[in-house]
Design a protein around this motif. Structure first.
Motif, PDB file in Angstrom:
ATOM      1  N   LEU B  95       0.990  -1.155  -0.698  1.00 20.14           N
ATOM      2  CA  LEU B  95      -0.016  -0.052  -0.182  1.00 20.14           C
ATOM      3  C   LEU B  95       1.095   1.440  -0.030  1.00 20.14           C
ATOM      4  O   LEU B  95       2.152   1.119   0.977  1.00 20.14           O
ATOM      5  N   ALA B  96       0.908   2.028  -0.583  1.00 20.85           N
ATOM      6  CA  ALA B  96       1.665   3.529  -1.266  1.00 20.85           C
ATOM      7  C   ALA B  96       0.895   4.345  -0.729  1.00 20.85           C
ATOM      8  O   ALA B  96       0.073   5.277  -1.170  1.00 20.85           O
ATOM      9  N   SER B  97       0.522   4.393   0.559  1.00 17.08           N
ATOM     10  CA  SER B  97      -0.365   5.745   1.167  1.00 17.08           C
ATOM     11  C   SER B  97       0.719   7.484   1.721  1.00 17.08           C
ATOM     12  O   SER B  97       1.926   6.781   1.004  1.00 17.08           O
ATOM     13  N   GLY B  98      -0.199   7.841   0.934  1.00 17.48           N
ATOM     14  CA  GLY B  98       0.910   9.161   0.333  1.00 17.48           C
ATOM     15  C   GLY B  98       1.162   9.466  -0.839  1.00 17.48           C
ATOM     16  O   GLY B  98       1.793  11.126  -0.835  1.00 17.48           O
ATOM     17  N   GLY B  99       0.447   8.391  -1.747  1.00 19.04           N
ATOM     18  CA  GLY B  99       0.547   9.412  -2.658  1.00 19.04           C
ATOM     19  C   GLY B  99       1.225   8.856  -3.829  1.00 19.04           C
ATOM     20  O   GLY B  99       2.591   7.876  -3.409  1.00 19.04           O
ATOM     21  N   PRO B 100       1.973   9.183  -4.904  1.00 14.89           N
ATOM     22  CA  PRO B 100       2.417   8.727  -6.204  1.00 14.89           C
ATOM     23  C   PRO B 100       4.434   8.783  -5.238  1.00 14.89           C
ATOM     24  O   PRO B 100       5.386   7.715  -5.851  1.00 14.89           O
ATOM     25  N   GLY B 101       4.966   9.569  -4.362  1.00  9.64           N
ATOM     26  CA  GLY B 101       6.258   9.668  -4.090  1.00  9.64           C
ATOM     27  C   GLY B 101       6.604   8.550  -3.434  1.00  9.64           C
ATOM     28  O   GLY B 101       7.559   8.294  -2.069  1.00  9.64           O
ATOM     29  N   ALA B 102       4.963   7.879  -2.459  1.00  9.84           N
ATOM     30  CA  ALA B 102       5.360   7.136  -0.765  1.00  9.84           C
ATOM     31  C   ALA B 102       5.774   6.078  -1.168  1.00  9.84           C
ATOM     32  O   ALA B 102       5.691   5.162  -2.271  1.00  9.84           O
ATOM     33  N   ILE B 103       6.086   5.608  -0.346  1.00  8.58           N
ATOM     34  CA  ILE B 103       7.396   4.711   0.358  1.00  8.58           C
ATOM     35  C   ILE B 103       6.801   3.534   0.215  1.00  8.58           C
ATOM     36  O   ILE B 103       5.481   3.178   1.325  1.00  8.58           O
ATOM     37  N   SER B 104       6.459   2.054  -0.324  1.00  8.65           N
ATOM     38  CA  SER B 104       5.449   0.887  -0.114  1.00  8.65           C
ATOM     39  C   SER B 104       7.353  -0.047   0.584  1.00  8.65           C
ATOM     40  O   SER B 104       7.010  -1.149   0.174  1.00  8.65           O
ATOM     41  N   TYR B 105       6.840  -0.343   2.206  1.00  5.51           N
ATOM     42  CA  TYR B 105       7.511  -0.630   2.874  1.00  5.51           C
ATOM     43  C   TYR B 105       6.838  -2.369   2.867  1.00  5.51           C
ATOM     44  O   TYR B 105       8.242  -2.636   2.001  1.00  5.51           O
ATOM     45  N   GLU B 106       6.338  -2.478   3.224  1.00  6.29           N
ATOM     46  CA  GLU B 106       5.491  -3.790   3.954  1.00  6.29           C
ATOM     47  C   GLU B 106       5.372  -4.484   2.781  1.00  6.29           C
ATOM     48  O   GLU B 106       4.285  -3.827   2.021  1.00  6.29           O
ATOM     49  N   GLN B 107       6.122  -5.305   1.604  1.00  2.00           N
ATOM     50  CA  GLN B 107       5.351  -6.431   0.932  1.00  2.00           C
ATOM     51  C   GLN B 107       5.062  -7.975   1.233  1.00  2.00           C
ATOM     52  O   GLN B 107       5.344  -8.751   1.865  1.00  2.00           O
ATOM     53  N   TYR B 108       4.170  -8.130   0.452  1.00  2.00           N
ATOM     54  CA  TYR B 108       2.873  -9.271   0.972  1.00  2.00           C
ATOM     55  C   TYR B 108       3.821 -10.293  -0.077  1.00  2.00           C
ATOM     56  O   TYR B 108       3.014  -9.377  -1.634  1.00  2.00           O
ATOM     57  N   PHE B 109       3.731 -10.833  -0.764  1.00  2.00           N
ATOM     58  CA  PHE B 109       3.749 -12.388  -1.251  1.00  2.00           C
ATOM     59  C   PHE B 109       3.200 -13.707  -1.545  1.00  2.00           C
ATOM     60  O   PHE B 109       2.793 -13.859  -0.926  1.00  2.00           O
ATOM     61  N   GLY B 110       2.955 -13.670  -3.302  1.00  2.00           N
ATOM     62  CA  GLY B 110       1.990 -14.573  -3.896  1.00  2.00           C
ATOM     63  C   GLY B 110       2.928 -15.488  -3.769  1.00  2.00           C
ATOM     64  O   GLY B 110       4.414 -15.734  -3.563  1.00  2.00           O
ATOM     65  N   PRO B 111       1.960 -17.154  -4.373  1.00  2.00           N
ATOM     66  CA  PRO B 111       2.793 -18.152  -4.102  1.00  2.00           C
ATOM     67  C   PRO B 111       3.868 -18.019  -5.225  1.00  2.00           C
ATOM     68  O   PRO B 111       4.133 -19.489  -5.112  1.00  2.00           O
ATOM     69  N   GLY B 112       3.580 -17.718  -5.801  1.00  2.00           N
ATOM     70  CA  GLY B 112       4.134 -17.592  -7.372  1.00  2.00           C
ATOM     71  C   GLY B 112       3.757 -17.987  -8.565  1.00  2.00           C
ATOM     72  O   GLY B 112       2.921 -19.029  -8.500  1.00  2.00           O
ATOM     73  N   THR B 113       4.451 -18.290  -9.662  1.00  2.00           N
ATOM     74  CA  THR B 113       4.727 -18.953 -10.621  1.00  2.00           C
ATOM     75  C   THR B 113       5.885 -19.113 -11.209  1.00  2.00           C
ATOM     76  O   THR B 113       6.714 -18.587 -11.329  1.00  2.00           O
ATOM     77  N   ARG B 114       5.838 -20.944 -11.111  1.00  2.00           N
ATOM     78  CA  ARG B 114       6.843 -21.677 -11.743  1.00  2.00           C
ATOM     79  C   ARG B 114       6.722 -21.492 -13.312  1.00  2.00           C
ATOM     80  O   ARG B 114       5.678 -22.234 -13.908  1.00  2.00           O
ATOM     81  N   LEU B 115       7.614 -21.092 -14.037  1.00  2.00           N
ATOM     82  CA  LEU B 115       7.450 -20.956 -15.592  1.00  2.00           C
ATOM     83  C   LEU B 115       9.067 -22.269 -15.897  1.00  2.00           C
ATOM     84  O   LEU B 115      10.027 -21.333 -15.187  1.00  2.00           O
ATOM     85  N   THR B 116       8.697 -22.788 -16.588  1.00  2.00           N
ATOM     86  CA  THR B 116       9.695 -23.334 -17.400  1.00  2.00           C
ATOM     87  C   THR B 116       9.758 -23.078 -18.673  1.00  2.00           C
ATOM     88  O   THR B 116       8.853 -23.320 -19.522  1.00  2.00           O
ATOM     89  N   VAL B 117      10.967 -22.940 -19.065  1.00  2.00           N
ATOM     90  CA  VAL B 117      11.768 -22.756 -20.644  1.00  2.00           C
ATOM     91  C   VAL B 117      12.635 -23.787 -21.440  1.00  2.00           C
ATOM     92  O   VAL B 117      13.704 -24.279 -20.605  1.00  2.00           O
ATOM     93  N   THR B 118      11.518 -24.373 -22.149  1.00  2.00           N
ATOM     94  CA  THR B 118      12.338 -25.859 -22.841  1.00  2.00           C
ATOM     95  C   THR B 118      12.914 -24.923 -24.130  1.00  2.00           C
ATOM     96  O   THR B 118      12.533 -24.241 -24.738  1.00  2.00           O
TER      97      THR B 118
END
Lengths: 113, 118
Positions: B95-118
């Motif tokens: 959440l970038a509270s405070g507008g475009p210049g705001a800092i987004s410290y706490e980042q919550y991660f998803g489970p990810g997508t595993r990409l395999t390129v053959t």
């Protein structure tokens, strides 16, 4: 340069033993630091964070970390490890100038019964 | 409260193909960051989206592009896939509270997508 170093690639401990995972950072200002845990095939879960104030921070799952500015360290500790703690642990530094997290290479923890 | 979700879970592509990965942020979050995690390494920052614009970019080639929609969800597109693009792709919301210049410290991660390129 902004960076995070986790000196230990792999650590093995016995269940019930204490644990300390090391993290060193390089950053020109007051750092915002995080520890994340990643179980196999999973995303990252936030364990704890340090922004300012008390240098000993408590997290989830019984983990704590101590920020030491003089040593540029943010080591993660747990007094008694459980088998379910086996996972990969990442220390991260928030780079305010780039609004991104900089991660260390991770420490893989194995727990022996 | 739904956390960060990503789709698909796994994906197998051939060199030269294009791929699109999707991310829905945590409820209430407005900023999405994408990270690439190669095997045995820590996540590397690709870029960040806020208010439907790319706000920051890491050291990744232009083959990597993204988009953010009005509902804050995001897509990561990779063109002309290389074997080296094989990785776990993580989306993080904040959440970038405070507008475009705001800092987004706490980042919550998803489970990810595993990409395999053959």
């Amino acid at each position: 340069a902004q960076s995070v170093t986790q000196p230990d690639i792999h650590i093995t401990v016995s269940e019930g033993a204490s644990l300390e995972l090391r993290c060193n950072y390089s950053y020109g200002a007051t750092p915002y630091l995080f520890w994340y845990v990643q179980s196999p095939g999973q995303g990252l879960q936030l364990l704890l964070k340090y922004f300012s104030g008390d240098t000993l921070v408590q997290g989830i799952k019984g983990f704590e970390a101590e920020f030491k500015r003089s040593q540029s360290s943010f080591n993660l500790r747990k007094p008694s490890v459980h088998w379910s703690d086996a996972a990969e642990y990442f220390c991260a530094l928030f780079s305010g100038g780039y609004n991104k997290l900089i991660f260390g290479a991770g420490t893989r923890l194995a727990v022996h019964p | 409260d739904a956390g960060v979700t990503q789709s698909p879970t796994h994906l197998i592509k051939t060199r030269g193909q294009q791929v699109t990965l999707r991310c829905s942020p945590k409820s209430g979050h407005d900023t999405v960051s994408w990270y690439q995690q190669a095997l045995g390494q820590g996540p590397q920052f690709i870029f960040q989206y806020y208010e439907e614009e790319e706000r920051q970019r890491g050291n990744f080639p232009d083959r990597f592009s993204g988009h953010q929609f009005p509902n804050y969800s995001s897509e990561l597109n990779v063109n002309a896939l290389l074997l080296g693009d094989s990785a776990l792709y993580l989306c993080a919301s904040s959440l970038a509270s405070g507008g475009p210049g705001a800092i987004s410290y706490e980042q919550y991660f998803g489970p990810g997508t595993r990409l395999t390129v053959t």
